[in-house]
Write a protein that holds these residues in place. Sequence first.
Motif, mmCIF file in Angstrom:
data_model
loop_
_atom_site.group_PDB
_atom_site.id
_atom_site.type_symbol
_atom_site.label_atom_id
_atom_site.label_comp_id
_atom_site.label_asym_id
_atom_site.label_seq_id
_atom_site.Cartn_x
_atom_site.Cartn_y
_atom_site.Cartn_z
ATOM 1 N N UNK A 1 -1.717 9.837 -10.383
ATOM 2 C CA UNK A 1 -0.845 10.182 -9.271
ATOM 3 C C UNK A 1 -0.115 9.020 -8.632
ATOM 4 N N UNK A 2 -0.112 7.866 -9.277
ATOM 5 C CA UNK A 2 0.601 6.704 -8.717
ATOM 6 C C UNK A 2 2.097 6.974 -8.690
ATOM 7 N N UNK A 3 2.780 6.276 -7.811
ATOM 8 C CA UNK A 3 4.231 6.437 -7.661
ATOM 9 C C UNK A 3 4.905 5.069 -7.648
ATOM 10 N N UNK A 4 5.984 4.955 -8.408
ATOM 11 C CA UNK A 4 6.829 3.762 -8.351
ATOM 12 C C UNK A 4 7.779 3.928 -7.171
ATOM 13 N N UNK A 5 8.124 2.831 -6.521
ATOM 14 C CA UNK A 5 9.063 2.921 -5.402
ATOM 15 C C UNK A 5 9.882 1.639 -5.299
ATOM 16 N N UNK A 6 10.996 1.753 -4.597
ATOM 17 C CA UNK A 6 11.838 0.615 -4.246
ATOM 18 C C UNK A 6 12.039 0.693 -2.744
ATOM 19 N N UNK A 7 11.824 -0.426 -2.053
ATOM 20 C CA UNK A 7 12.014 -0.431 -0.601
ATOM 21 C C UNK A 7 12.715 -1.703 -0.153
ATOM 22 N N UNK A 8 13.371 -1.600 0.965
ATOM 23 C CA UNK A 8 13.886 -2.783 1.645
ATOM 24 C C UNK A 8 12.900 -3.130 2.757
ATOM 25 N N UNK A 9 12.960 -4.373 3.200
ATOM 26 C CA UNK A 9 12.128 -4.812 4.332
ATOM 27 C C UNK A 9 12.979 -5.746 5.183
ATOM 28 N N UNK A 10 13.139 -5.383 6.438
ATOM 29 C CA UNK A 10 13.860 -6.217 7.379
ATOM 30 C C UNK A 10 12.842 -6.782 8.354
ATOM 31 N N UNK A 11 12.796 -8.121 8.450
ATOM 32 C CA UNK A 11 11.868 -8.789 9.355
ATOM 33 C C UNK A 11 12.554 -10.027 9.910
ATOM 34 N N UNK A 12 11.804 -10.843 10.626
ATOM 35 C CA UNK A 12 12.370 -12.080 11.160
ATOM 36 C C UNK A 12 12.808 -13.031 10.052
ATOM 37 N N UNK A 13 12.234 -12.881 8.849
ATOM 38 C CA UNK A 13 12.598 -13.729 7.720
ATOM 39 C C UNK A 13 13.890 -13.276 7.047
ATOM 40 N N UNK A 14 14.398 -12.100 7.390
ATOM 41 C CA UNK A 14 15.613 -11.574 6.780
ATOM 42 C C UNK A 14 15.363 -10.231 6.122
ATOM 43 N N UNK A 15 16.291 -9.832 5.260
ATOM 44 C CA UNK A 15 16.186 -8.561 4.557
ATOM 45 C C UNK A 15 15.880 -8.854 3.092
ATOM 46 N N UNK A 16 14.884 -8.166 2.553
ATOM 47 C CA UNK A 16 14.508 -8.316 1.149
ATOM 48 C C UNK A 16 14.283 -6.932 0.550
ATOM 49 N N UNK A 17 14.235 -6.886 -0.786
ATOM 50 C CA UNK A 17 13.955 -5.645 -1.511
ATOM 51 C C UNK A 17 12.734 -5.863 -2.387
ATOM 52 N N UNK A 18 11.951 -4.811 -2.546
ATOM 53 C CA UNK A 18 10.745 -4.882 -3.356
ATOM 54 C C UNK A 18 10.635 -3.650 -4.229
#
Length: 113
Positions: free
Chosen positions: A76-93
Amino acid sequence: MFPALVLTACSNTEPLQTSTGAPVAAAAVPITDQTVIAETVGRATVGSDPLAWANPSTGSAGVIEQVRPGTNNPNGCRDFVTSKQSLEGVTRFNGVACPSDGSWKINGSSGLH
């Protein structure tokens, strides 16, 4: 003329009395971004529209753009793509979230903290 003021010090040598109230609870452990993202992926419908997530413990936020069935992981695992906005900037994972003991966990090192 000003009247003379006399100041006296307290010379009581008995121990200070304190209340015996209930102990203060320990501060709650902050929730990690990984935990928030994993739980959001777990609640999502596979193939769903983008989902926003936010972590008040860290101030980070982002959007989970894709949730797909896990291609290399069973159970039941799921692959995903997310962005992350923090004090370090915006990144994608890119990551993989899997069910684990009634909650969801991110497998491997995704670069999220």
